[in-house]
Write a protein that holds these residues in place. Structure first.
Motif, PDB file in Angstrom:
ATOM      1  N   UNK A  14      13.595  14.623   3.817  1.00 13.26           N
ATOM      2  CA  UNK A  14      14.460  15.639   4.411  1.00 13.26           C
ATOM      3  C   UNK A  14      15.202  15.002   5.582  1.00 13.26           C
ATOM      4  N   UNK A  15      16.157  15.735   6.111  1.00  7.42           N
ATOM      5  CA  UNK A  15      16.904  15.248   7.271  1.00  7.42           C
ATOM      6  C   UNK A  15      15.962  14.854   8.419  1.00  7.42           C
ATOM      7  N   UNK A  55      20.685   6.265   5.138  1.00  5.76           N
ATOM      8  CA  UNK A  55      19.511   7.010   4.659  1.00  5.76           C
ATOM      9  C   UNK A  55      19.890   8.471   4.413  1.00  5.76           C
ATOM     10  N   UNK A  56      20.630   9.061   5.325  1.00  9.01           N
ATOM     11  CA  UNK A  56      21.041  10.461   5.165  1.00  9.01           C
ATOM     12  C   UNK A  56      21.931  10.638   3.934  1.00  9.01           C
ATOM     13  N   UNK A  57      22.784   9.660   3.653  1.00 15.40           N
ATOM     14  CA  UNK A  57      23.654   9.737   2.470  1.00 15.40           C
ATOM     15  C   UNK A  57      22.822   9.800   1.190  1.00 15.40           C
ATOM     16  N   UNK A  58      21.737   9.039   1.127  1.00 17.98           N
ATOM     17  CA  UNK A  58      20.863   9.080  -0.054  1.00 17.98           C
ATOM     18  C   UNK A  58      20.180  10.439  -0.144  1.00 17.98           C
ATOM     19  N   UNK A  59      19.700  10.953   0.979  1.00 16.30           N
ATOM     20  CA  UNK A  59      19.026  12.258   0.998  1.00 16.30           C
ATOM     21  C   UNK A  59      19.977  13.360   0.531  1.00 16.30           C
ATOM     22  N   UNK A  60      21.226  13.302   0.940  1.00 16.23           N
ATOM     23  CA  UNK A  60      22.196  14.368   0.649  1.00 16.23           C
ATOM     24  C   UNK A  60      22.851  14.246  -0.720  1.00 16.23           C
ATOM     25  N   UNK A  61      22.790  13.075  -1.336  1.00 14.65           N
ATOM     26  CA  UNK A  61      23.454  12.866  -2.620  1.00 14.65           C
ATOM     27  C   UNK A  61      22.814  13.725  -3.707  1.00 14.65           C
ATOM     28  N   UNK A  63      22.731  13.366  -6.886  1.00 12.29           N
ATOM     29  CA  UNK A  63      22.133  12.610  -7.992  1.00 12.29           C
ATOM     30  C   UNK A  63      21.012  11.676  -7.545  1.00 12.29           C
ATOM     31  N   UNK A  64      20.665  11.728  -6.270  1.00 13.89           N
ATOM     32  CA  UNK A  64      19.624  10.850  -5.729  1.00 13.89           C
ATOM     33  C   UNK A  64      18.489  11.650  -5.149  1.00 13.89           C
ATOM     34  N   UNK A  65      17.381  10.966  -5.024  1.00 15.63           N
ATOM     35  CA  UNK A  65      16.288  11.476  -4.210  1.00 15.63           C
ATOM     36  C   UNK A  65      15.706  10.282  -3.478  1.00 15.63           C
ATOM     37  N   UNK A  66      15.296  10.505  -2.259  1.00 14.86           N
ATOM     38  CA  UNK A  66      14.622   9.467  -1.487  1.00 14.86           C
ATOM     39  C   UNK A  66      13.158   9.865  -1.468  1.00 14.86           C
ATOM     40  N   UNK A  67      12.406   9.259  -2.369  1.00 17.55           N
ATOM     41  CA  UNK A  67      10.986   9.557  -2.512  1.00 17.55           C
ATOM     42  C   UNK A  67      10.262   9.009  -1.284  1.00 17.55           C
ATOM     43  N   UNK A  68       9.600   9.896  -0.581  1.00 18.06           N
ATOM     44  CA  UNK A  68       8.887   9.540   0.635  1.00 18.06           C
ATOM     45  C   UNK A  68       7.393   9.630   0.350  1.00 18.06           C
ATOM     46  N   UNK A  69       6.673   8.612   0.787  1.00 18.90           N
ATOM     47  CA  UNK A  69       5.247   8.531   0.507  1.00 18.90           C
ATOM     48  C   UNK A  69       4.498   8.603   1.835  1.00 18.90           C
TER      49      UNK A  69
END
Length: 179
Positions: A14-15, A55-61, A63-69
Motif C-alpha cells: 500500500x502507499x 515504488x509508488x508507480x508499481x503499487x498504483x499500476x 496491471x501490477x502488484x508489489x507483493x510484500x512479504x
C-alpha cells in the motif's frame, strides 16, 4: 520446525509501505549494507536502486502488484508482478540482506509464480537481470529460468537506475514456463 515460509505473510503493498520498501530494496542492492547478503550490486553500480516514485508507480499500476512479504509484522522481502497477457513480469525482487541465503527467496519466487499462473493464467514468467550478474543468473537457472540471449541496453545517464561503475552493463531476458 522453523522453515523459511514459517510466519510469513504475503500481501499487496500500500502507499503506507513505500518508505519501508525503498529502504529494503536499497539495502539489498546498494551500499555497504547490501554486502551482508549476496545480491549486492555495489561493485557494479553506485547511487540508488529505486525511489519512492518508482515504488509508488508499481503499487498504483492496474496491471501490477508489489507483493510484500512480512515476518512477524516486519517487511522482509518484496517483488513486483506485472500481468502482460500470456506472460507475467517479475522484478523489483528484494530480500533483507540479513535473511538472504536461508531459502526465503525460493519461497517468494514460488509464490509469485503460483499467483501468475493461477490468478492471471500466465504461461511464462519473464524477468531481466544485469547480464554480468553471473551468480544471480545461476540462482535463477536453478529455479528453472533460462537465458534467452535477448538483451536491452542499461539506461546509462539515467541516475534513477544507479550510477554505473563499468561500461558493459546490459539487461538479459530470462524466461521460465509456468504451465
Amino acid at each position: 520446525m522453523d522453515t523459511p515460509a514459517a510466519r510469513l505473510t504475503f500481501r499487496d503493498a500500500t502507499d503506507a509501505d513505500v518508505d519501508a520498501l525503498v529502504a529494503l530494496i536499497e539495502s539489498a542492492y546498494r551500499g555497504e549494507s547490501s554486502r551482508t547478503g549476496w545480491t549486492t550490486e555495489a561493485d557494479i553500480l553506485d547511487g540508488q536502486r529505486t525511489d519512492p516514485e518508482g515504488v509508488l508507480a508499481v503499487i498504483k499500476s492496474p496491471d501490477s502488484r508489489l507483493l510484500t512479504v512480512e515476518r512477524d509484522g516486519e517487511v522482509v522481502a518484496c517483488c513486483q508482478l506485472e500481468h502482460r497477457g500470456a506472460h507475467a513480469y517479475f522484478g523489483m525482487f528484494a530480500v533483507s540482506p540479513a535473511l538472504q541465503g536461508g531459502g526465503l527467496g525460493k519461497v517468494i519466487i514460488a509464490e509469485a509464480e503460483r499467483h501468475a499462473r493461477e490468478v492471471w493464467g500466465a504461461r511464462e514468467m519473464h524477468m531481466t537481470v544485469i547480464s554480468v550478474r553471473n551468480d544471480l543468473i545461476a540462482w535463477y537457472e536453478r529455479r528453472g529460468y533460462r537465458r534467452t540471449g535477448e538483451t536491452t541496453p542499461f539506461p546509462y545517464g539515467d541516475e534513477r537506475f544507479g550510477v554505473p561503475r563499468r561500461d558493459d552493463l546490459e539487461f538479459e531476458l530470462l524466461v521460465k514456463p509456468l504451465a
